[in-house]
Write a protein that holds these residues in place. Structure first.
Motif, PDB file in Angstrom:
ATOM      1  N   ASP A 145      -7.025  -1.441  -3.282  1.00 45.73           N
ATOM      2  CA  ASP A 145      -8.476  -1.399  -3.452  1.00 45.73           C
ATOM      3  C   ASP A 145      -9.113  -0.157  -2.833  1.00 45.73           C
ATOM      4  O   ASP A 145     -10.337  -0.016  -2.812  1.00 45.73           O
ATOM      5  N   GLY A 146      -8.283   0.750  -2.316  1.00 45.89           N
ATOM      6  CA  GLY A 146      -8.786   1.985  -1.738  1.00 45.89           C
ATOM      7  C   GLY A 146      -9.058   1.934  -0.256  1.00 45.89           C
ATOM      8  O   GLY A 146      -9.312   2.969   0.378  1.00 45.89           O
ATOM      9  N   SER A 147      -9.019   0.761   0.342  1.00 45.33           N
ATOM     10  CA  SER A 147      -9.244   0.652   1.784  1.00 45.33           C
ATOM     11  C   SER A 147      -8.067   1.236   2.553  1.00 45.33           C
ATOM     12  O   SER A 147      -6.938   1.276   2.062  1.00 45.33           O
ATOM     13  N   GLU A 148      -8.346   1.720   3.778  1.00 45.28           N
ATOM     14  CA  GLU A 148      -7.310   2.358   4.571  1.00 45.28           C
ATOM     15  C   GLU A 148      -7.160   1.704   5.933  1.00 45.28           C
ATOM     16  O   GLU A 148      -8.128   1.166   6.489  1.00 45.28           O
ATOM     17  N   GLU A 149      -5.945   1.756   6.439  1.00 44.20           N
ATOM     18  CA  GLU A 149      -5.642   1.239   7.774  1.00 44.20           C
ATOM     19  C   GLU A 149      -4.717   2.220   8.457  1.00 44.20           C
ATOM     20  O   GLU A 149      -3.791   2.760   7.842  1.00 44.20           O
ATOM     21  N   SER A 150      -4.955   2.469   9.734  1.00 41.58           N
ATOM     22  CA  SER A 150      -4.128   3.399  10.492  1.00 41.58           C
ATOM     23  C   SER A 150      -3.149   2.624  11.376  1.00 41.58           C
ATOM     24  O   SER A 150      -3.549   1.688  12.082  1.00 41.58           O
TER      25      SER A 150
ATOM     26  N   THR B  86      -2.952   3.204   2.496  1.00 43.85           N
ATOM     27  CA  THR B  86      -4.021   3.024   1.517  1.00 43.85           C
ATOM     28  C   THR B  86      -3.678   1.855   0.617  1.00 43.85           C
ATOM     29  O   THR B  86      -2.657   1.873  -0.080  1.00 43.85           O
ATOM     30  N   ALA B  87      -4.509   0.820   0.638  1.00 43.46           N
ATOM     31  CA  ALA B  87      -4.281  -0.371  -0.180  1.00 43.46           C
ATOM     32  C   ALA B  87      -4.718  -0.122  -1.617  1.00 43.46           C
ATOM     33  O   ALA B  87      -5.342   0.893  -1.940  1.00 43.46           O
TER      34      ALA B  87
ATOM     35  N   GLY C 246       0.824  -1.198   0.000  1.00 47.81           N
ATOM     36  CA  GLY C 246       0.000   0.000   0.000  1.00 47.81           C
ATOM     37  C   GLY C 246       0.857   1.247   0.000  1.00 47.81           C
ATOM     38  O   GLY C 246       2.091   1.182  -0.037  1.00 47.81           O
TER      39      GLY C 246
END
Length: 479
Positions: A143-148, A140-141, A121
């Motif tokens: 596929d658009g997903s996010e992780e903090s 931000t991966a 990402g």
């Protein structure tokens, strides 16, 4: 456990990950392309693999004239054949990509084996340092997903990408940057290389050796304007002697496709035509859109992150390494910056980065290797040093191998004789510079180098000979 997040998997990033994990930290590496970064996937490893093939071609070409070797095929009798060796560029480039990918996989395996986590990402900083000293990194991966991610320290090692000219946008087919050349299946018949810095000179020399007719467009008075002037002069002479069209003081303003050809327009109105054009006009650091300003990280007008000698940025807990810092765009320097950052943050013993001990190499033929203070440092009065330069033509091994071009040059302090720098221009200069690097790093004297045994005959014998002459000479004029 201390939490470290590294954004970018180039040399600065993966070397930092190895150190951080070995010192017991919880390390996460965020990377979108594959560990190794541009250095492994699109820049250093691929280009030097391509150049390895070019070196073999040059050896064949020069062996006929210098060593009397004839290369024949079934169509010609041996006594009439010469220079019948060709190259399958598609096969060469497939090998380049295969090796680059394998190297990236090896690095990933090493990092994960050490205990670090690798996330695919794009990472960016989210705001300033929290009250407890931690920072947030948003990943931000694809596929658009996010992780903090929460980090006690962040290292930014996102590298750089090729600079573009507005009227010379690469199309990946005829107008290329240095990341796109490995998609070619056929050798460019007439290649125009725009830019005569390290990247431009390396590719120009390589493609000329592979069989392309090369025109090198240089906006400066000479090729490699940032390198030792004596070394650059040798290389330019070799380029011209081998048939390259070197256009000095010629700035390219636009490049366009005209059917199956390209047309390069120069600033003075002249135009030159070829089948392909390679743009090698510098690099832009990958710092945009990373939340640096909001996080308190000072960025220069050029886009580079400002760091100190232990890789710290202006923001507490944020470090940077590699091409994003604008400090010697070398994989070795990036790796050292990454290691230093981890040692510093984790409280281990650390020596600040000393650029005067960095050795570098231009992978042309002949190669140009340098370390320490330069000729310009001496000429401009930044350091007082004596200079001796010895042409390789005087070296017995060079004569045996048919080597005509190159030299060894060493800089030493007057009085003490301490070695402060050097230049080697020769085949495999990247290997020959090491003894001079050791001397610079350890403050050795020319007497100590001169007294060390060398193999006879050997190219390294010229290093000892230059040291002997520096030890006995009382003036700094060149031989």
């Amino acid at each position: 456990m201390t939490r470290i997040v590294i954004i970018g998997g180039g040399p600065g990033g993966y070397e930092a990950a190895l150190v951080g994990a070995q010192l017991g930290a919880e390390v996460t590496v965020v990377d979108c392309d594959g560990l190794g970064g541009a250095s492994v996937l699109t820049d250093c490893v691929p280009s030097k693999t391509l150049i390895a093939t070019a070196e073999v071609m040059t050896t064949f070409d020069s062996s006929y004239e210098e060593l009397g070797i004839i290369v024949a095929d079934d169509r010609e009798p041996a006594e009439k054949a010469a220079r019948v060796v060709g190259v399958d560029l598609g096969k060469v480039n497939r090998r380049v990509k295969r090796l680059a990918l394998a190297q990236s996989h090896d690095i990933t395996a090493s990092v994960t084996r050490a205990g670090a986590r690798v996330m695919r990402g794009r990472g960016r900083l989210d705001g300033r340092q929290a009250v407890d000293g931690s920072r947030q990194v948003i990943v931000t991966a694809a596929d658009g997903s996010e992780e903090s991610l929460t980090a006690d320290a962040v290292l930014i090692a996102t590298g750089a990408h090729p600079r573009e000219i507005a009227d010379a946008r690469p199309d990946g087919e005829r107008i290329l940057n240095w990341t796109q050349v490995y998609d070619l299946d056929e050798l460019p018949e007439e290649l125009i290389v725009v830019g005569s810095g390290v990247t431009g000179a390396e590719f120009a020399g390589a493609y000329q050796a592979l069989g392309s007719r090369v025109t090198l467009v240089s906006s400066r008075d000479r090729v490699l304007p940032g390198e030792d002037p004596d070394a650059a002069a040798v290389l330019e002479d070799v380029f011209r002697r081998r048939g390259m069209n070197v256009m000095s003081r010629s700035r390219a303003e636009a490049v366009k496709r005209v059917d199956d050809r390209v047309e390069v327009t120069l600033a003075d109105g002249r135009t030159i035509s070829g089948t392909h054009c390679l743009m090698a006009v510098g690099a832009i650091p990958n710092t945009a859109g990373m939340g640096l300003e909001e996080a308190g990280v000072l960025v220069k007008d050029s886009g580079h992150i400002k760091t100190d000698r232990v890789s710290r940025t202006s923001a507490p807990g944020v470090y940077a390494a590699g091409d994003v810092t604008g400090i010697f765009a070398l994989a070795s320097v990036a790796a050292m910056q990454g290691r230093i950052a981890m040692y510093h943050f984790l409280g281990d013993a650390v020596a600040p980065l000393n650029l005067k001990t960095v050795s570098s190499n231009v992978f042309t033929d002949p190669e140009i290797a340098t370390v320490g203070y330069s000729q310009s440092d001496i000429d401009d009065g930044r350091i007082d040093a004596r200079v001796v330069k010895l042409p390789l033509l005087r070296n017995p091994r060079a004569k045996m191998q048919g080597i005509r071009d190159g030299f060894v040059k060493i800089f030493a302090r007057p009085g003490t004789g301490i070695v402060v720098g050097g230049v080697v221009v020769a085949p495999r200069a990247s290997e020959l510079i090491h003894p001079i690097s050791l001397a610079v790093d350890n403050n050795l004297t020319v007497e100590q180098i001169a007294n060390a045994f060398t193999v006879y005959p050997s190219l390294s014998g010229s290093i000892a000979e230059v040291a002997r002459q520096l030890h006995t000479r009382k003036s700094g004029e060149e031989i």
